[in-house]
Design an enzyme around this catalytic site. Structure first.
Site, PDB file in Angstrom:
ATOM      1  N   ASN A   9       0.857  -1.187   0.000  1.00  0.00           N
ATOM      2  CA  ASN A   9       0.000   0.000   0.000  1.00  0.00           C
ATOM      3  C   ASN A   9       0.891   1.235   0.000  1.00  0.00           C
ATOM      4  O   ASN A   9       1.498   1.565   1.013  1.00  0.00           O
ATOM      5  CB  ASN A   9      -0.891  -0.037   1.260  1.00  0.00           C
ATOM      6  CG  ASN A   9      -1.664   1.252   1.475  1.00  0.00           C
ATOM      7  OD1 ASN A   9      -1.759   2.099   0.570  1.00  0.00           O
ATOM      8  ND2 ASN A   9      -2.219   1.422   2.670  1.00  0.00           N
ATOM      9  N   LYS A  11       0.109   4.314  -0.293  1.00  0.00           N
ATOM     10  CA  LYS A  11      -0.511   5.509   0.319  1.00  0.00           C
ATOM     11  C   LYS A  11      -0.281   6.750  -0.565  1.00  0.00           C
ATOM     12  O   LYS A  11      -0.298   6.643  -1.782  1.00  0.00           O
ATOM     13  CB  LYS A  11       0.015   5.709   1.740  1.00  0.00           C
ATOM     14  CG  LYS A  11      -0.115   4.446   2.601  1.00  0.00           C
ATOM     15  CD  LYS A  11       0.108   4.718   4.051  1.00  0.00           C
ATOM     16  CE  LYS A  11       0.111   3.386   4.804  1.00  0.00           C
ATOM     17  NZ  LYS A  11       0.113   3.554   6.252  1.00  0.00           N
ATOM     18  N   HIS A  97      -9.442   0.845   5.198  1.00  0.00           N
ATOM     19  CA  HIS A  97      -8.140   1.073   5.853  1.00  0.00           C
ATOM     20  C   HIS A  97      -8.356   1.994   7.057  1.00  0.00           C
ATOM     21  O   HIS A  97      -9.184   2.908   7.011  1.00  0.00           O
ATOM     22  CB  HIS A  97      -7.153   1.696   4.865  1.00  0.00           C
ATOM     23  CG  HIS A  97      -5.759   1.718   5.396  1.00  0.00           C
ATOM     24  ND1 HIS A  97      -5.327   2.663   6.299  1.00  0.00           N
ATOM     25  CD2 HIS A  97      -4.707   0.885   5.190  1.00  0.00           C
ATOM     26  CE1 HIS A  97      -4.062   2.410   6.615  1.00  0.00           C
ATOM     27  NE2 HIS A  97      -3.667   1.342   5.958  1.00  0.00           N
ATOM     28  N   GLU A  99      -6.777   4.416   8.165  1.00  0.00           N
ATOM     29  CA  GLU A  99      -6.604   5.851   7.895  1.00  0.00           C
ATOM     30  C   GLU A  99      -7.867   6.430   7.262  1.00  0.00           C
ATOM     31  O   GLU A  99      -8.244   7.572   7.528  1.00  0.00           O
ATOM     32  CB  GLU A  99      -5.358   6.075   7.017  1.00  0.00           C
ATOM     33  CG  GLU A  99      -4.082   5.854   7.819  1.00  0.00           C
ATOM     34  CD  GLU A  99      -2.870   5.419   7.017  1.00  0.00           C
ATOM     35  OE1 GLU A  99      -2.885   5.507   5.767  1.00  0.00           O
ATOM     36  OE2 GLU A  99      -1.883   4.979   7.650  1.00  0.00           O
ATOM     37  N   GLU A 169      -5.102  -5.268  10.742  1.00  0.00           N
ATOM     38  CA  GLU A 169      -4.100  -4.215  10.899  1.00  0.00           C
ATOM     39  C   GLU A 169      -4.346  -3.467  12.210  1.00  0.00           C
ATOM     40  O   GLU A 169      -5.141  -2.514  12.237  1.00  0.00           O
ATOM     41  CB  GLU A 169      -4.195  -3.221   9.740  1.00  0.00           C
ATOM     42  CG  GLU A 169      -3.918  -3.822   8.384  1.00  0.00           C
ATOM     43  CD  GLU A 169      -3.351  -2.788   7.435  1.00  0.00           C
ATOM     44  OE1 GLU A 169      -2.232  -3.005   6.954  1.00  0.00           O
ATOM     45  OE2 GLU A 169      -4.006  -1.760   7.191  1.00  0.00           O
ATOM     46  N   GLY A 175       2.657   2.058  10.750  1.00  0.00           N
ATOM     47  CA  GLY A 175       3.575   3.187  10.593  1.00  0.00           C
ATOM     48  C   GLY A 175       4.338   3.540  11.860  1.00  0.00           C
ATOM     49  O   GLY A 175       4.956   4.601  11.935  1.00  0.00           O
ATOM     50  N   SER A 215       3.694  -2.397  10.304  1.00  0.00           N
ATOM     51  CA  SER A 215       5.155  -2.414  10.484  1.00  0.00           C
ATOM     52  C   SER A 215       5.788  -3.745  10.082  1.00  0.00           C
ATOM     53  O   SER A 215       6.719  -4.222  10.744  1.00  0.00           O
ATOM     54  CB  SER A 215       5.528  -2.040  11.928  1.00  0.00           C
ATOM     55  OG  SER A 215       5.100  -0.715  12.200  1.00  0.00           O
TER      56      SER A 215
HETATM   57  C1  PEP Z   1      -0.719   0.049   6.239  1.00  0.00           C
HETATM   58  O1  PEP Z   1      -0.956   1.242   6.355  1.00  0.00           O
HETATM   59  O2  PEP Z   1      -1.503  -0.681   5.620  1.00  0.00           O
HETATM   60  C2  PEP Z   1       0.493  -0.460   6.857  1.00  0.00           C
HETATM   61  C3  PEP Z   1       0.530  -1.723   7.162  1.00  0.00           C
HETATM   62  O3  PEP Z   1       1.525   0.436   7.089  1.00  0.00           O
HETATM   63  P1  PEP Z   1       2.988   0.118   7.676  1.00  0.00           P
HETATM   64  O4  PEP Z   1       3.479  -1.140   7.024  1.00  0.00           O
HETATM   65  O5  PEP Z   1       3.804   1.315   7.301  1.00  0.00           O
HETATM   66  O6  PEP Z   1       2.824  -0.044   9.147  1.00  0.00           O
END
Ligand code: PEP
Length: 256
Positions: A9, A11, A97, A99, A169, A175, A215
């Site tokens: 992803n 973003k 997601h 966000e 997630e 992040g 992460s």
């Molecule tokens: C995400 O936003 O889907 C995600 C998993 O981000 P990150 O890997 O940066 O934690």
């Protein structure tokens, strides 16, 4: 046996030129792995989808989008429909997601409508669920995940269900550099599989892939994906470099 899926992803990152360069570099790194067993997908911003479509297909990469509107067309300024995403070559679409839920008003019901629209266009939704740190600390993880999941799959028919992908997630892991421990993720994945079993039955549920996101990096990917109910990874930050993303793909395939 479920084929592992590693999805990146991107973003709000990458111009068209940068997106092309990343797909090219990724294709070289993945070729270096030899014959691939895991499925790999990238989710660039809308503006770069068309530009990378051919390079993705040549490299055996699936293409996905990061969000969608549930209506097919109409007066919805700024939105993009599932039919339009299919038209530019997408196979996958992320819905719900965290966000989008936290900053752009995605409600549990809207996430369900988006998942249904994606399936209606013949594409695969990657439905994201996950708790915040405060919810985890209050012991609400399983209840939060359950409420999000049930609303998201309510409009999904048993016929469509085997193709859907769920991504667990935890918001506190996204992040932050702090991933869930493998046992913590597996616990929630097992819970999700149980909920899917109640909704769709055993055989269908066996086919549904549940990804972990938060992460993920080359150093933790192998351990996370060795858990029985973790069928791949949704990767944010580490998908922006060909090196680290290919490292995660290699880990999904259990290779050095
Ligand atoms: C995400 O936003 O889907 C995600 C998993 O981000 P990150 O890997 O940066 O934690």
């Amino acid at each position: 046996m479920r084929t592992k899926l590693v999805a990146g992803n991107w973003k709000l990152h990458k111009t068209v030129a940068e997106a092309r360069a990343l797909v090219e570099e990724l294709s070289v790194r993945l070729r270096g792995l030899g014959g691939r067993r895991a499925e790999v997908a990238v989710m660039p911003p809308f503006t770069a989808l068309w530009a990378v479509r051919e390079a993705c297909s040549a490299a055996g990469l699936q293409l996905g989008a990061q969000d969608v509107h549930w209506e097919e067309q109409g007066a919805f300024t700024g939105e993009v429909s599932a039919k339009m995403l299919r038209d530019v070559g997408c196979q996958y679409v992320i819905v719900g997601h965290s966000e989008r839920r936290a900053m752009f008003g995605d409600t549990p019901e809207n996430v369900g409508k988006k998942a249904a629209a994606v399936l209606g266009a013949g594409l695969v939704p990657i439905i994201c669920v996950g708790e915040t740190l405060a919810e985890r600390e209050r012991g609400e993880t399983m209840a939060v995940v359950r409420a999000q999941l049930e609303a998201a799959v309510a409009p999904v028919t048993a016929g469509d269900a085997p193709t859907i992908v769920i991504a667990y997630e935890p918001v506190w892991a996204i992040g932050t550099g702090k991933n869930a421990e493998t046992y913590q993720a597996q616990e929630v994945h097992e819970h999700i599989r149980g909920l899917l079993r109640s909704a769709f039955g055993e055989g269908v549920t066996d086919a549904i892939r549940i990804l972990y996101g938060g992460s993920v990096k080359p150093s933790n990917a192998g351990d996370l994906m060795s858990a029985p109910d973790i069928d791949g990874a949704l990767v944010g930050g580490a998908s922006l470099s060909a090196d680290s993303f290919a490292g995660i793909v290699a880990a999904a395939e259990n290779r050095p």
